[in-house]
Design an enzyme around this catalytic site. Structure first.
Site, PDB file in Angstrom:
ATOM      1  N   SER A 108       0.875  -1.269   0.125  1.00  0.00           N
ATOM      2  CA  SER A 108       0.006   0.028   0.098  1.00  0.00           C
ATOM      3  C   SER A 108       0.893   1.354  -0.086  1.00  0.00           C
ATOM      4  O   SER A 108       1.797   1.259   0.565  1.00  0.00           O
ATOM      5  CB  SER A 108      -0.828   0.102   1.257  1.00  0.00           C
ATOM      6  OG  SER A 108      -1.504   1.231   1.425  1.00  0.00           O
ATOM      7  N   TYR A 132      -1.842   5.853  -4.434  1.00  0.00           N
ATOM      8  CA  TYR A 132      -2.886   6.800  -4.644  1.00  0.00           C
ATOM      9  C   TYR A 132      -2.196   8.052  -5.035  1.00  0.00           C
ATOM     10  O   TYR A 132      -1.114   8.129  -4.735  1.00  0.00           O
ATOM     11  CB  TYR A 132      -3.149   7.058  -2.982  1.00  0.00           C
ATOM     12  CG  TYR A 132      -4.160   6.246  -1.967  1.00  0.00           C
ATOM     13  CD1 TYR A 132      -5.222   5.902  -2.571  1.00  0.00           C
ATOM     14  CD2 TYR A 132      -3.776   5.506  -1.298  1.00  0.00           C
ATOM     15  CE1 TYR A 132      -6.259   5.044  -1.850  1.00  0.00           C
ATOM     16  CE2 TYR A 132      -4.490   4.435  -0.240  1.00  0.00           C
ATOM     17  CZ  TYR A 132      -5.929   4.408  -0.809  1.00  0.00           C
ATOM     18  OH  TYR A 132      -6.776   3.752  -0.071  1.00  0.00           O
ATOM     19  N   THR A 158      -5.612   3.095  -7.311  1.00  0.00           N
ATOM     20  CA  THR A 158      -6.814   2.944  -6.694  1.00  0.00           C
ATOM     21  C   THR A 158      -7.572   4.208  -6.998  1.00  0.00           C
ATOM     22  O   THR A 158      -7.223   5.233  -7.143  1.00  0.00           O
ATOM     23  CB  THR A 158      -6.630   2.859  -5.067  1.00  0.00           C
ATOM     24  OG1 THR A 158      -5.710   1.791  -4.678  1.00  0.00           O
ATOM     25  CG2 THR A 158      -7.856   2.979  -4.238  1.00  0.00           C
ATOM     26  N   LYS A 227      -7.608  -0.078  -9.765  1.00  0.00           N
ATOM     27  CA  LYS A 227      -8.075  -0.919  -8.748  1.00  0.00           C
ATOM     28  C   LYS A 227      -9.434  -0.304  -8.271  1.00  0.00           C
ATOM     29  O   LYS A 227      -9.291   1.112  -7.889  1.00  0.00           O
ATOM     30  CB  LYS A 227      -7.041  -1.260  -7.601  1.00  0.00           C
ATOM     31  CG  LYS A 227      -7.738  -1.939  -6.285  1.00  0.00           C
ATOM     32  CD  LYS A 227      -6.687  -1.949  -5.321  1.00  0.00           C
ATOM     33  CE  LYS A 227      -7.123  -2.995  -4.072  1.00  0.00           C
ATOM     34  NZ  LYS A 227      -7.814  -1.952  -3.051  1.00  0.00           N
ATOM     35  N   HIS A 251     -13.060  -2.254  -2.367  1.00  0.00           N
ATOM     36  CA  HIS A 251     -12.062  -1.794  -1.205  1.00  0.00           C
ATOM     37  C   HIS A 251     -12.418  -2.633  -0.148  1.00  0.00           C
ATOM     38  O   HIS A 251     -12.376  -1.941   1.116  1.00  0.00           O
ATOM     39  CB  HIS A 251     -12.317  -0.361  -0.904  1.00  0.00           C
ATOM     40  CG  HIS A 251     -11.194   0.312  -0.638  1.00  0.00           C
ATOM     41  ND1 HIS A 251     -10.445   1.282  -1.595  1.00  0.00           N
ATOM     42  CD2 HIS A 251     -10.293   0.428   0.574  1.00  0.00           C
ATOM     43  CE1 HIS A 251      -9.323   1.831  -0.678  1.00  0.00           C
ATOM     44  NE2 HIS A 251      -9.218   1.037   0.502  1.00  0.00           N
ATOM     45  N   GLY A 284     -13.866 -10.576   0.222  1.00  0.00           N
ATOM     46  CA  GLY A 284     -14.781 -11.506   0.532  1.00  0.00           C
ATOM     47  C   GLY A 284     -14.353 -12.915   0.248  1.00  0.00           C
ATOM     48  O   GLY A 284     -14.931 -13.935   0.542  1.00  0.00           O
ATOM     49  N   ILE A 285     -13.189 -13.022  -0.244  1.00  0.00           N
ATOM     50  CA  ILE A 285     -12.203 -14.196  -0.690  1.00  0.00           C
ATOM     51  C   ILE A 285     -11.975 -14.921   0.755  1.00  0.00           C
ATOM     52  O   ILE A 285     -11.027 -14.449   1.179  1.00  0.00           O
ATOM     53  CB  ILE A 285     -11.391 -14.287  -1.670  1.00  0.00           C
ATOM     54  CG1 ILE A 285     -11.811 -13.653  -3.160  1.00  0.00           C
ATOM     55  CG2 ILE A 285     -10.673 -15.710  -1.944  1.00  0.00           C
ATOM     56  CD1 ILE A 285     -12.439 -14.384  -3.988  1.00  0.00           C
ATOM     57  N   ARG A 286     -12.725 -16.022   1.014  1.00  0.00           N
ATOM     58  CA  ARG A 286     -12.298 -16.778   2.117  1.00  0.00           C
ATOM     59  C   ARG A 286     -12.141 -18.259   2.157  1.00  0.00           C
ATOM     60  O   ARG A 286     -11.638 -19.038   3.114  1.00  0.00           O
ATOM     61  CB  ARG A 286     -13.391 -16.635   3.349  1.00  0.00           C
ATOM     62  CG  ARG A 286     -13.699 -15.320   3.767  1.00  0.00           C
ATOM     63  CD  ARG A 286     -12.713 -14.293   4.220  1.00  0.00           C
ATOM     64  NE  ARG A 286     -12.984 -12.889   4.503  1.00  0.00           N
ATOM     65  CZ  ARG A 286     -12.682 -11.921   3.754  1.00  0.00           C
ATOM     66  NH1 ARG A 286     -11.968 -12.004   2.834  1.00  0.00           N
ATOM     67  NH2 ARG A 286     -13.049 -10.686   4.335  1.00  0.00           N
ATOM     68  N   ARG A 306      -8.231  -9.119   4.315  1.00  0.00           N
ATOM     69  CA  ARG A 306      -8.188  -9.531   5.731  1.00  0.00           C
ATOM     70  C   ARG A 306      -7.544 -10.947   5.804  1.00  0.00           C
ATOM     71  O   ARG A 306      -6.668 -10.932   7.010  1.00  0.00           O
ATOM     72  CB  ARG A 306      -9.666  -9.300   6.104  1.00  0.00           C
ATOM     73  CG  ARG A 306      -9.975  -7.780   5.923  1.00  0.00           C
ATOM     74  CD  ARG A 306     -11.583  -7.681   6.592  1.00  0.00           C
ATOM     75  NE  ARG A 306     -11.959  -6.313   6.567  1.00  0.00           N
ATOM     76  CZ  ARG A 306     -12.651  -6.110   5.186  1.00  0.00           C
ATOM     77  NH1 ARG A 306     -12.635  -6.641   4.234  1.00  0.00           N
ATOM     78  NH2 ARG A 306     -12.943  -4.766   5.388  1.00  0.00           N
TER      79      ARG A 306
HETATM   80  C1  LIG Z   1      -7.592  -2.731   6.969  1.00  0.00           C
HETATM   81  C2  LIG Z   1      -7.405  -2.405   5.341  1.00  0.00           C
HETATM   82  C3  LIG Z   1      -6.885  -1.496   4.883  1.00  0.00           C
HETATM   83  C4  LIG Z   1      -6.854  -1.434   3.388  1.00  0.00           C
HETATM   84  N1  LIG Z   1      -5.928  -0.339   2.968  1.00  0.00           N
HETATM   85  C5  LIG Z   1      -6.118  -0.163   1.404  1.00  0.00           C
HETATM   86  C6  LIG Z   1      -4.945   0.758   0.923  1.00  0.00           C
HETATM   87  O1  LIG Z   1      -4.055   1.320   1.542  1.00  0.00           O
HETATM   88  N2  LIG Z   1      -5.069   0.832  -0.416  1.00  0.00           N
HETATM   89  C7  LIG Z   1      -6.087   0.138  -1.147  1.00  0.00           C
HETATM   90  O2  LIG Z   1      -6.120   0.302  -2.395  1.00  0.00           O
HETATM   91  N3  LIG Z   1      -6.851  -0.987  -0.761  1.00  0.00           N
HETATM   92  C8  LIG Z   1      -6.957  -0.828   0.610  1.00  0.00           C
HETATM   93  N4  LIG Z   1      -7.631  -1.844   1.432  1.00  0.00           N
HETATM   94  C9  LIG Z   1      -8.565  -2.807   0.488  1.00  0.00           C
HETATM   95  C10 LIG Z   1      -7.965  -4.062   0.055  1.00  0.00           C
HETATM   96  O3  LIG Z   1      -6.754  -3.851  -0.879  1.00  0.00           O
HETATM   97  C11 LIG Z   1      -8.840  -5.088  -0.581  1.00  0.00           C
HETATM   98  O4  LIG Z   1      -9.352  -4.350  -1.792  1.00  0.00           O
HETATM   99  C12 LIG Z   1      -9.935  -5.464   0.367  1.00  0.00           C
HETATM  100  O5  LIG Z   1      -9.315  -5.872   1.584  1.00  0.00           O
HETATM  101  C13 LIG Z   1     -10.293  -7.043  -0.062  1.00  0.00           C
HETATM  102  O6  LIG Z   1     -11.287  -7.446   0.522  1.00  0.00           O
HETATM  103  P1  LIG Z   1     -11.138  -8.515   1.725  1.00  0.00           P
HETATM  104  O7  LIG Z   1     -10.505  -7.975   2.738  1.00  0.00           O
HETATM  105  O8  LIG Z   1     -12.387  -8.977   2.000  1.00  0.00           O
HETATM  106  O9  LIG Z   1     -10.301  -9.634   0.994  1.00  0.00           O
HETATM  107  C14 LIG Z   1      -7.712  -2.078   2.572  1.00  0.00           C
HETATM  108  C15 LIG Z   1      -8.430  -3.095   3.185  1.00  0.00           C
HETATM  109  C16 LIG Z   1      -8.497  -3.241   4.563  1.00  0.00           C
HETATM  110  C17 LIG Z   1      -9.178  -4.470   5.164  1.00  0.00           C
END
Ligand SMILES: Cc1cc2nc3c(=O)[nH]c(=O)nc-3n(C[C@H](O)[C@H](O)[C@H](O)COP(=O)(O)O)c2cc1C
Length: 362
Positions: A108, A132, A158, A227, A251, A284-286, A306
């Site tokens: 990130s 970003y 993003t 993204k 996101h 949501g991929i788990r 996550r």
């Molecule tokens: C705590 C957290 C921080 C995140 N930070 C960023 C980030 O800095 N930049 C970004 O493009 N996406 C960020 N995301 C989104 C993730 O890249 C991703 O799209 C998302 O976590 C996918 O869903 P999942 O957590 O259900 O797998 C973040 C997600 C989480 C949970």
């Protein structure tokens, strides 16, 4: 004990349980009523397999290629901000765990670790950088160049933030990201003391358009992905403006609540792109069967946010590798049970919408 984990939810139990309430809710929470956060997970479950039988599945491999290079499975680590809040190994541990698992780690812009440190922690690993865009184009360019210099293979722009979503859990608890953990690349690019997250969002370019994507794509020496795409129209625009691919993403349900779950958005985007660009999806991929569903619906690979974070929080590098290994193993079994010997063999014919449940059935 990570060897006792049966699936990624065991990593969640161990990884998140140990964190304070603020970081725990920041990591696991979503926007508004968290409808999209929940729907992302549930939507994969609204598809059913049409498995084919009596194909020889003695030799099944999850190996795939992305940007011309192999990964052990089409399961990547999504960019997630502030990983030092999860574990002292932070992004270095995440990168090392992803490398141990044989896959790509996305870093990130809001990382607590610089690209060169990530590359040093996982010299055999593959790394992509999430970007970003900032009002000051020099800052955006400095971030991008630092990552490319450190050997990062792709830039993920993003598109679904800023502004940040309505994160009510954080607002209620008064949680803000700890400034002292720092976002060192950004601080270096901006040339200031460590920035708060509010300062950071204020510096971001809220006026970003497709023209900026075209400029970045033409300037950049590595492929650029967009993204945060949820419609066929925007996927088409991404290609028209020079992107090498799109990431279907909301996101992780953290931005616009009630936006489409990614499993629901993916089919129309796959149909529109029709193999003309790399198509990735996250949210949501788990389960390995979620990955198999995404591939059948036309994705080249998925990203997990996550679950990888839970692995990191529970056991650093080893926890990350274990989570990715569990998902890979589940995918391998799903492939075999669908009658496929490789991810590429999964096709649209392997899934259909779950039959509607009658309100009269018990
Ligand atoms: C705590 C957290 C921080 C995140 N930070 C960023 C980030 O800095 N930049 C970004 O493009 N996406 C960020 N995301 C989104 C993730 O890249 C991703 O799209 C998302 O976590 C996918 O869903 P999942 O957590 O259900 O797998 C973040 C997600 C989480 C949970």
């Amino acid at each position: 004990m990570i060897s006792d984990w049966t699936n990624v939810y065991d990593a969640e139990d161990e990884g998140v349980a140990g964190l304070d309430q603020g970081p725990r809710e920041y990591f696991n929470g979503g926007a508004g009523d968290e409808i999209t956060l929940r729907d992302n997970v549930e939507a994969w479950g609204r598809w059913r397999f049409r498995p084919r039988v009596l194909n020889d599945v003695r030799e099944v491999s999850t190996e795939s290629k992305l940007l011309g290079k192999p990964v052990s499975a089409p399961i990547l680590v999504a960019p997630v901000a502030y990983q030092r809040m999860a574990h002292p190994e932070a992004e270095a541990g995440m990168a090392a765990g992803a490398a141990d698992a044989g896959t790509v780690m996305c870093l990130s812009t809001l990382a607590n670790t610089r690209p060169a440190e990530v590359a040093a922690a996982a010299p055999d690993g593959r790394h992509w950088f999430q970007l970003y865009a900032f009002k000051d184009e020099g800052v955006t360019r400095a971030l991008m160049e630092e990552a490319i210099e450190a050997g990062f293979e792709a830039i993920l722009v993003t598109a679904d933030a800023p502004p940040g979503g309505n994160r009510e859990r954080d607002r209620r608890s008064g949680f803000t990201l700890p400034v002292e953990l720092g976002t060192p690349s950004l601080t270096a690019a901006v040339g200031e003391r460590p920035l708060s997250i509010e300062d950071t969002f204020a510096l971001m370019n809220h006026a970003l358009t497709w023209e900026n994507v075209a400029d970045l794509s033409s300037e950049c020496s590595v492929p650029v992905f967009v993204k945060g795409v949820l419609t066929a129209e925007d996927a088409e625009l991404a290609l028209e403006h020079g992107a090498a691919g799109v990431i279907v993403s909301n996101h992780g349900g953290r931005q616009l609540d009630r936006s489409l779950a990614t499993a629901d958005a993916l089919p129309e985007i796959a149909e529109a792109l029709d193999g003309r660009a790399t198509l990735l999806v996250d949210g949501g991929i788990r389960r390995g069967i979620d990955v198999a569903t995404a591939l059948a619906l036309g994705a080249d690979a998925v990203l997990v946010g996550r679950p990888a974070l839970w692995g990191l929080a529970a056991a650093g590098r080893e926890g990350v590798a274990r989570v990715l290994g569990l998902l890979r193993d589940e995918l391998e079994l799903a492939l075999a049970l669908c009658g496929c010997t490789s991810p590429a063999e999964l096709s649209r014919a392997h899934v259909r919408r779950a039959p509607a449940t009658s309100v009269y059935s018990v």
